[in-house]
Design a protein around this motif. Structure first.
Motif, short mmCIF file in Angstrom:
data_model
loop_
_atom_site.label_atom_id
_atom_site.label_comp_id
_atom_site.label_asym_id
_atom_site.label_seq_id
_atom_site.Cartn_x
_atom_site.Cartn_y
_atom_site.Cartn_z
N THR A 148 32.26 33.87 82.39
CA THR A 148 32.54 35.17 81.76
C THR A 148 31.40 35.61 80.86
O THR A 148 30.93 36.75 80.92
CB THR A 148 33.84 35.10 80.95
OG1 THR A 148 34.91 34.68 81.82
CG2 THR A 148 34.19 36.46 80.38
N CYS B 85 34.64 30.04 80.60
CA CYS B 85 33.92 30.68 79.49
C CYS B 85 32.47 30.92 79.87
O CYS B 85 31.91 32.00 79.62
CB CYS B 85 33.99 29.81 78.24
SG CYS B 85 35.61 29.74 77.44
N GLY C 126 37.73 41.29 81.74
CA GLY C 126 37.35 39.89 81.75
C GLY C 126 37.51 39.26 83.13
O GLY C 126 36.74 38.37 83.51
N ILE D 287 40.41 35.09 78.02
CA ILE D 287 40.04 33.92 78.81
C ILE D 287 41.10 32.84 78.68
O ILE D 287 41.51 32.20 79.66
CB ILE D 287 38.66 33.38 78.38
CG1 ILE D 287 37.56 34.38 78.71
CG2 ILE D 287 38.36 32.05 79.07
CD1 ILE D 287 36.19 33.99 78.15
N LEU E 219 34.42 40.17 85.01
CA LEU E 219 33.28 39.38 84.52
C LEU E 219 33.37 37.94 85.01
O LEU E 219 32.36 37.36 85.42
CB LEU E 219 33.26 39.41 82.99
CG LEU E 219 32.95 40.75 82.32
CD1 LEU E 219 33.13 40.65 80.80
CD2 LEU E 219 31.54 41.20 82.63
N LEU E 220 34.57 37.37 84.97
CA LEU E 220 34.77 36.01 85.46
C LEU E 220 34.45 35.92 86.94
O LEU E 220 33.77 34.99 87.40
CB LEU E 220 36.21 35.56 85.19
CG LEU E 220 36.62 34.20 85.76
CD1 LEU E 220 35.78 33.08 85.17
CD2 LEU E 220 38.11 33.94 85.49
N TYR F 184 36.52 38.66 74.18
CA TYR F 184 36.99 38.06 75.43
C TYR F 184 37.52 36.64 75.27
O TYR F 184 37.93 36.02 76.25
CB TYR F 184 35.86 38.07 76.47
CG TYR F 184 35.62 39.45 77.03
CD1 TYR F 184 36.44 39.97 78.02
CD2 TYR F 184 34.63 40.26 76.52
CE1 TYR F 184 36.24 41.25 78.52
CE2 TYR F 184 34.42 41.54 77.00
CZ TYR F 184 35.23 42.03 78.01
OH TYR F 184 35.04 43.30 78.48
#
Length: 548
Positions: A369, A366, A141, A408, A144-145, A404
């Motif tokens: 991500t 959010c 995560g 988060i 991805l963030l 996720y």
């Protein structure tokens, strides 16, 4: 939010139980943007109540069970082509058997690790299990963030250049037109195979009842969309072997359904790009004639805009920078440079301001991500198309979204330092991630954000693209970015767009005549990869009449 998003993306044939499952999973996942600010407020005021605890438990365990048990089973059930509920469930369980075995092996490994460590785990076995299960989500995560923190502001910046965006859209229209042509061909082939199989099967054949189901499904498909005209369907060497047994008939049904879904997915994607390009052309024309029209937006495709979100969109870069600064300064224990932490502590006696100060950056995290998750996932796993996303794709997406949500929340709470280093109820329930990753010692909670910061800076400076460009043979590993399509207008995309506008002015619908046009490009000398073209061929295609 969930209802609007689901209505926007779900295809017309998605069953109600799938819509409910996906909607409830998304609801539990997105509910963190409400629960985390409320949890922070109750922690500041030292009055935890049963409401927050109940909703955290409901949200966490709902997403856990849905992600690892319910959604994979329904997904396999929807993907199966069998003709009875029992057979479809058997196929689903068989497909997910390896998945469940891997899940059990991981759980067994965690239990053995807990026994071998022989240490006092303050959160209990349940807390340790939650920490282990979310460690993977925290690490992936974070990447991805980081990708989203860089790409969302860059994308908004690139799209603010109308000329560059028009170039990108001509490339996308050309490529999706050819994909739509291929999908149309595959759907036509599937229809021809189903019709030929039905024709050669006698009425007394024991498999005839299954064939009747397929015939009825095909008849419903063709009645549902009278504008679809099968063209050029062909039979291959092994395309007449579907009448062997029930399993082969199930394969035929699944193939026909999959071909239809792919065709309408490509069609929806093509229509969205065409409409966006036409609206952008209108925007440019209106801007050029703004003095004559008094800044009134005139278009045959959409109503006049009554406001702008430009100033809000410009703020995304600032929020990205603030999040990166907060992640980078987690390691020093005596310094708090997190703007969100400073703001929350400054207004900690005012409930509304505390929750708003937590809600906005958490919502943005959010978005970043899930943006990265959707973009990478659509390249490899699934497709997300407005109003044409199938049940299988919706279930796969909702499963990934749910995985996720807790990481988060945990990552954001790490950016907030409350007085006395108080822990929120969620952090207490989650368990200490440091103890779940013993090989990093006590520093894992502070190390992985720094890795994300470095990764985000490398993405923002296009470091990986430059390395891949330098090592020419590695271009296969490069993601296709929109910036790669700004070297010029794609001739075929421009021509298709002109034909679509001409067709709309004559009362036709978007994509109504794209198949013969795209097929003509497919056979012409226009190269979509390099953008080069034969001007003679292009001129001939411009003058080519639309096929009715």
């Amino acid at each position: 939010m969930v209802a609007i998003t689901l209505k926007y993306f779900a295809g017309p044939d998605v069953p109600l139980y799938v819509l409910f499952t996906v909607g409830y999973t998304w609801f539990c996942s997105i509910s963190i943007i409400i629960l985390v600010p409320a949890d922070i407020w109750t922690t500041i005021m030292h009055h935890h109540n049963g409401g927050i605890s109940f909703f955290w438990s409901l949200s966490y365990w709902s997403t856990f069970l849905l992600t690892w048990v319910v959604v994979p089973t329904i997904q396999g059930y929807e993907d199966a082509g069998d003709f009875t509920v029992t057979e479809r469930l058997k196929t689903s369980i068989h497909t997910n058997l390896v998945f469940y075995l891997c899940l059990g092996a991981i759980g067994l490994f965690g239990l053995i690790l807990l026994v071998l460590l022989q240490k006092n785990w303050s959160g209990g076995i349940l807390g340790f299990a939650m920490a282990c299960s979310n460690t993977f989500g925290l690490v992936t995560g974070a990447f991805l963030l980081g990708f989203g923190l860089s790409e969302i502001p860059k994308g908004i910046w690139r799209n603010s250049d109308w000329t560059a965006r028009r170039k990108v859209l001509t490339h996308k229209i050309a490529k999706t037109a050819l994909k739509l042509d291929d999908a149309h061909q595959e759907f036509s082939n599937a229809i021809v195979i189903a019709q030929a199989t039905s024709k050669q099967m006698s009425k007394r054949d024991p498999l005839r009842p299954y064939m009747n189901i397929i015939d009825n499904m095909l008849l419903h498909m063709l009645k549902e969309d009278p504008s679809f005209k099968p063209q050029g369907g062909r039979l291959g060497e092994n395309d007449m072997d579907y009448d062997t047994d029930e399993k082969t008939m199930a394969t035929l049904r699944r193939q026909l359904r999959g071909a239809r879904e792919e065709y309408y997915r490509c069609r929806s994607e093509y229509m969205n790009f065409v409409l966006e390009a036409l609206q952008l052309e209108d925007t440019v024309k209106n801007y050029e004639h703004r003095n004559a029209t008094g800044w009134k937006y005139i278009s045959s495709f959409r109503p006049e805009h009554m406001g702008t979100l430009g100033s809000l969109l410009d703020m995304t870069g600032c929020i990205s920078a603030a999040i990166i600064l907060a992640e980078a300064t987690i390691l020093p224990s005596g310094v708090d440079l997190s703007l969100f932490s400073i703001l929350i502590n400054a207004v900690k006696r005012q409930e509304v301001f505390v929750q708003v100060a937590a809600f906005i950056p958490l919502m943005y995290m959010c978005m970043c991500t899930y943006y990265s998750l959707f973009k990478i996932g659509m390249l490899m796993f699934y497709s997300l198309t407005p109003r044409q996303t199938s049940s299988v794709n919706l279930l796969m997406i909702c499963s990934m979204v749910a995985r996720y949500a807790p990481p988060i929340s945990y990552n954001f709470l790490n950016l907030i330092r409350l007085d006395g280093d108080e822990k929120t109820l969620f952090e207490q329930r989650m368990g200490n991630i440091d103890d779940a990753v013993p090989f990093f010692g006590k520093g894992f909670n502070k190390i992985y954000p720094l890795i994300m910061v470095v990764y985000t800076l490398l993405i923002a400076t296009n470091f990986f693209d430059r390395v891949i460009e330098y090592c020419g043979n590695w271009k296969i590993f490069k993601f296709q970015n929109e910036s790669d399509d700004t070297d010029g207008f794609d001739p075929s995309g421009v021509i298709i767009l002109q034909k679509e506008r001409s067709g709309l002015e004559r009362g036709h619908k978007v994509a109504e005549h794209v198949i013969p046009l795209a097929r003509n490009f497919n056979n012409s000398s226009i190269s979509l990869e390099s953008g080069s073209s034969s001007m003679t061929t292009a001129t001939n295609i411009v003058n080519m009449p639309l096929l009715d």
